[in-house]
Design an enzyme around this catalytic site. Structure first.
Site, PDB file in Angstrom:
ATOM      1  N   CYS A 116      11.801 -13.747 -11.042  1.00  0.00           N
ATOM      2  CA  CYS A 116      10.824 -13.356 -10.021  1.00  0.00           C
ATOM      3  C   CYS A 116       9.432 -13.091 -10.594  1.00  0.00           C
ATOM      4  CB  CYS A 116      11.329 -12.128  -9.274  1.00  0.00           C
ATOM      5  SG  CYS A 116      12.935 -12.385  -8.491  1.00  0.00           S
ATOM      6  N   HIS A 258       5.380  -9.513  -5.884  1.00  0.00           N
ATOM      7  CA  HIS A 258       6.604 -10.259  -5.601  1.00  0.00           C
ATOM      8  C   HIS A 258       7.263  -9.644  -4.372  1.00  0.00           C
ATOM      9  CE1 HIS A 258      10.584 -11.814  -5.743  1.00  0.00           C
ATOM     10  NE2 HIS A 258      11.121 -10.715  -6.244  1.00  0.00           N
ATOM     11  N   ASN A 288      13.313 -12.668  -0.082  1.00  0.00           N
ATOM     12  CA  ASN A 288      12.974 -12.752  -1.497  1.00  0.00           C
ATOM     13  C   ASN A 288      13.174 -14.193  -1.959  1.00  0.00           C
ATOM     14  OD1 ASN A 288      12.996 -12.737  -4.316  1.00  0.00           O
ATOM     15  ND2 ASN A 288      14.096 -10.809  -4.472  1.00  0.00           N
TER      16      ASN A 288
END
Length: 336
Positions: A116, A258, A288
């Site tokens: 990520c 993020h 996500n």
């Protein structure tokens, strides 16, 4: 942050997401959960899920084409393609497939894996090639198809992840530098908090020699530990990047993190004393998407006219590894 060669400017962005969507109501038909339970804990209400014909390569190519079009750059002008991904279509790498799909025949291409944090790590990596004068036009892509590696019977993780891609064009400038500061960190001692691990089995070849065969198993995560890590470490790394940029929090126009959990975004903003209206969030629509989440959100805010040329963006990625990092940059200055 001191530079030695050309400066770096960000001249275009683009994004892509699968057509199919899975909202919280649909997810509640798969596992025991509800829209209220998911949304109140994560801020996520929807995610895009790739079908068989949609791949990291296809999503990344579409996002890249949009970014190149915005930047006014032809594929043959691209010197380097960096694909930040943890879910390549081919374990040997997917960036070269994107190079061919774009017809960017002059570009070097490689994958970069930092989960990520991949997009932020990729931006800093790209900047080094530009600042040393090695390349002048770089296509940076963040793309992941996490649905391939999600345990859809585990409600602790399956509610979180979605698929998508985002891309930016970075170019050399002899007069300005839009990458103002950065800081990257890693801590492998925390690897067990979030991983997508390979698990092997021993197979005998001839009774004397054996090999290890197996596959990667679905994503596992200790959500509480990741949350504690993020709200503690992410503000620190942003402050360090701002220090290198010789800037204060007050000079930041947008906080672009993020897109992991709305509670993390809000907590980081509170610790940095950044007003919530400056915090970019689109996780309600996408969930996500790992390395894709920052460029996906950037592209949405730019195309909506919210982010204006010259505005300062404090970006930060964090996740598996564990890795985390921040890059402070100005949006949309033209290459010289």
């Amino acid at each position: 942050m001191k530079r030695f060669g050309a400066g770096v400017v960000v001249t275009g962005c683009g994004s892509s997401a699968p057509v199919a969507r899975l909202d919280n109501e649909g997810l509640s038909q798969i596992v025991e959960t509800s829209d209220e339970w998911i949304a109140s804990r994560t801020g996520i209400r929807n995610r895009h899920i790739a079908i068989a014909q949609e791949t990291v390569q296809s999503l990344a190519t579409e996002a890249s084409q949009k970014a190149l079009e915005m930047a006014g750059v032809a594929p043959e002008e691209v010197d380097l393609i960096i694909l930040a991904t943890s879910t390549p279509d081919d374990l040997f790498g997917t960036a070269c497939q994107i190079q061919t799909a774009l017809d960017a025949s002059k570009a070097v291409a490689f994958d970069l894996t930092a989960a990520c944090s991949g997009f932020v790590f990729g931006m800093v990596t790209a900047a080094q090639f530009i600042r040393t004068g090695t390349y002048r036009t770089i296509l940076l892509i963040g793309a992941d198809v996490l649905s391939r590696w999600t345990d859809w019977s585990d409600r602790r993780t399956c509610v979180l992840f979605g698929d998508g891609a985002g891309a930016v064009v970075l170019q050399a400038s002899d007069t300005t530098d839009a990458l103002l500061g950065f800081e990257l960190r890693s801590d492998g001692s925390l690897n067990g908090c979030l991983n997508l691990a390979y698990q092997s089995e021993s197979k005998s070849l001839n009774g004397e020699v054996s090999v290890e065969t197996g596959t990667f198993h679905p994503i596992t995560m200790n959500g509480q530990e990741v949350y504690r890590f993020a709200v503690r470490r992410v503000p620190e790394v942003i402050e360090k990047a701002l220090f290198w940029a010789d800037m204060t929090v007050e000079q930041v126009d947008w906080l672009l993190l993020h897109q992991a959990n709305q509670r993390i975004l809000d907590a980081v903003g509170d610790r940095l004393k950044i007003p919530h209206h400056k915090i970019i969030s689109n996780m309600a629509k996408y969930g996500n998407t790992s390395a894709a989440s920052i460029p996906l959100a950037l592209d949405e805010w730019v195309r909506a006219g919210k982010i204006q040329p010259g505005q300062v963006i404090a970006s930060a990625g964090f996740g598996a590894g564990l890795t985390w990092g921040s890059a402070i940059f100005r949006w949309g200055q033209s290459a010289e």
